[in-house]
Design a protein around this motif. Sequence first.
Motif, mmCIF file in Angstrom:
data_model
loop_
_atom_site.group_PDB
_atom_site.id
_atom_site.type_symbol
_atom_site.label_atom_id
_atom_site.label_comp_id
_atom_site.label_asym_id
_atom_site.label_seq_id
_atom_site.Cartn_x
_atom_site.Cartn_y
_atom_site.Cartn_z
ATOM 1 N N TYR A 48 0.831 -1.201 0.000
ATOM 2 C CA TYR A 48 0.000 0.000 0.000
ATOM 3 C C TYR A 48 0.869 1.257 0.000
ATOM 4 N N ILE A 49 1.893 1.279 0.846
ATOM 5 C CA ILE A 49 2.772 2.446 0.905
ATOM 6 C C ILE A 49 3.566 2.586 -0.390
ATOM 7 N N ARG A 265 10.934 11.026 -1.601
ATOM 8 C CA ARG A 265 9.970 9.920 -1.645
ATOM 9 C C ARG A 265 10.172 9.020 -0.434
ATOM 10 N N PHE A 266 9.075 8.448 0.044
ATOM 11 C CA PHE A 266 9.119 7.535 1.182
ATOM 12 C C PHE A 266 8.898 6.103 0.688
ATOM 13 N N LEU A 267 9.777 5.180 1.110
ATOM 14 C CA LEU A 267 9.702 3.784 0.709
ATOM 15 C C LEU A 267 9.405 2.914 1.923
ATOM 16 N N PRO A 268 8.688 1.809 1.708
ATOM 17 C CA PRO A 268 8.346 0.918 2.819
ATOM 18 C C PRO A 268 9.476 -0.051 3.141
ATOM 19 N N VAL A 269 9.241 -0.917 4.109
ATOM 20 C CA VAL A 269 10.203 -1.966 4.424
ATOM 21 C C VAL A 269 10.373 -2.892 3.224
ATOM 22 N N TRP A 270 11.568 -3.436 3.088
ATOM 23 C CA TRP A 270 11.900 -4.427 2.064
ATOM 24 C C TRP A 270 11.642 -3.930 0.642
ATOM 25 N N ASP A 271 11.805 -2.630 0.415
ATOM 26 C CA ASP A 271 11.639 -2.152 -0.954
ATOM 27 C C ASP A 271 12.746 -2.736 -1.829
ATOM 28 N N ALA A 336 11.536 19.639 1.680
ATOM 29 C CA ALA A 336 10.967 18.656 0.766
ATOM 30 C C ALA A 336 10.574 17.382 1.503
ATOM 31 N N VAL A 337 11.423 16.937 2.426
ATOM 32 C CA VAL A 337 11.108 15.741 3.208
ATOM 33 C C VAL A 337 9.904 15.989 4.103
ATOM 34 N N ASP A 338 9.858 17.139 4.743
ATOM 35 C CA ASP A 338 8.732 17.443 5.636
ATOM 36 C C ASP A 338 7.420 17.526 4.866
ATOM 37 N N GLU A 339 7.467 18.105 3.675
ATOM 38 C CA GLU A 339 6.232 18.200 2.872
ATOM 39 C C GLU A 339 5.735 16.813 2.476
ATOM 40 N N GLU A 340 6.653 15.942 2.072
ATOM 41 C CA GLU A 340 6.247 14.588 1.712
ATOM 42 C C GLU A 340 5.790 13.814 2.947
ATOM 43 N N ALA A 341 6.437 14.057 4.072
ATOM 44 C CA ALA A 341 6.025 13.414 5.320
ATOM 45 C C ALA A 341 4.619 13.844 5.717
ATOM 46 N N ASP A 342 4.298 15.106 5.516
ATOM 47 C CA ASP A 342 2.942 15.583 5.822
ATOM 48 C C ASP A 342 1.912 14.853 4.960
ATOM 49 N N ARG A 343 2.248 14.628 3.686
ATOM 50 C CA ARG A 343 1.328 13.896 2.811
ATOM 51 C C ARG A 343 1.145 12.459 3.298
ATOM 52 N N LEU A 344 2.238 11.832 3.686
ATOM 53 C CA LEU A 344 2.160 10.442 4.156
ATOM 54 C C LEU A 344 1.395 10.354 5.469
ATOM 55 N N ARG A 345 1.616 11.312 6.341
ATOM 56 C CA ARG A 345 0.907 11.339 7.623
ATOM 57 C C ARG A 345 -0.600 11.497 7.390
#
Length: 353
Positions: A48-49, A265-271, A336-345
């Motif tokens: 999903y992530i 970009r944020f990646l999940p475990v075992w990407d 940039a990381v904080d903005e993407e983190a806000d989207r993921l949150r």
Amino acid sequence: MADLVLTRRRLNGALLARQLLLERSPLSLTDALETVGGLQTQYAPAGYIGLWSRLKEFRRPALTRALEDRSVVQATVMRATIHMVSASDYWPFAVATRPSREQWYLRAAAPQLRGVDMDRAVRRVRDDLADGPRPHRELLEGLAAEGIPKTAWNGLAQLVHLVRVPPSGTWEQRRANRYALAERWLGDPPVEEPQAIVHLVRRYLGGFGPASRADVASWTGLTGTALKPALGALELRTFRDEDGRELIDLPDAPLPDEDVAAPARFLPVWDANLLVHARRTGILPEIYRPRVFNTRTPHSFPTFLVDGAVAGSWRYEDGRLGIEPFRELTARERRAVDEEADRLRAWHAADGK
């Protein structure tokens, strides 16, 4: 004419483009899974992530519905690991990798299998699943009734085409512990092994190329001997990396210029992008590899990318998303990381509808 030399930066951009990590894609969920060669999902939420990071307007229920309607399948395929793949890709992937997975398991588990009748174990599991999906617990009980130890179970995913079916293995029920026979869930395999291997190689190069032949073998889990006919059957273009090693690729696959911008970009475990088959791209700086994959935990750590490379890890817990940079981030990078983190949150917090 000499092969074009591709810098690590350009190989990195090619990987990000093919993995839909340069910009979120409007592709359908199944088309995206086929484009990236499936998603590794030992932990079901990783799928999903992974799709959220790659697709525009992705909602969690879309993947759960796809698993329910069988357009997406979760099963053991490449490298004897669990993946989510499209239904169209499942049989080629499963048929291509089955012999190597079976040989690997029987060799690796030989000491634990002395005196175990694996043919009997296979028959019992197939009989128990003949009428439809069953939970893991019931399948183990069936094996025990035959005097077969639990140690035989780990090999059955290599010896029998099993799929993990909902409601297990979803965002809502994360443990993927309900199984079905693949031929009952999807129908009989429509492809023979030689054609299946060609399909598998095409998917790898389309999702991760340009790559060396050794990289293809690493990702697929197949030997160079097994891959040779498939590579010979494909029309390929060749390059060289900065060390002079030959790289192969599909004609006209994306190959962005070196100056392409790579967003956070944020990646999940075992990407799978962080595994050794993609080392040539520099997406995981080698200095950080022990921080992402270590012997103290049974899983990798979720990571975030800055300018196309892992720059830290992240964790979502109790409504909070924590970030651990591996290096000092510039003010621009941190924004940039904080903005993407806000989207993921926000995506985590939403009901997904």
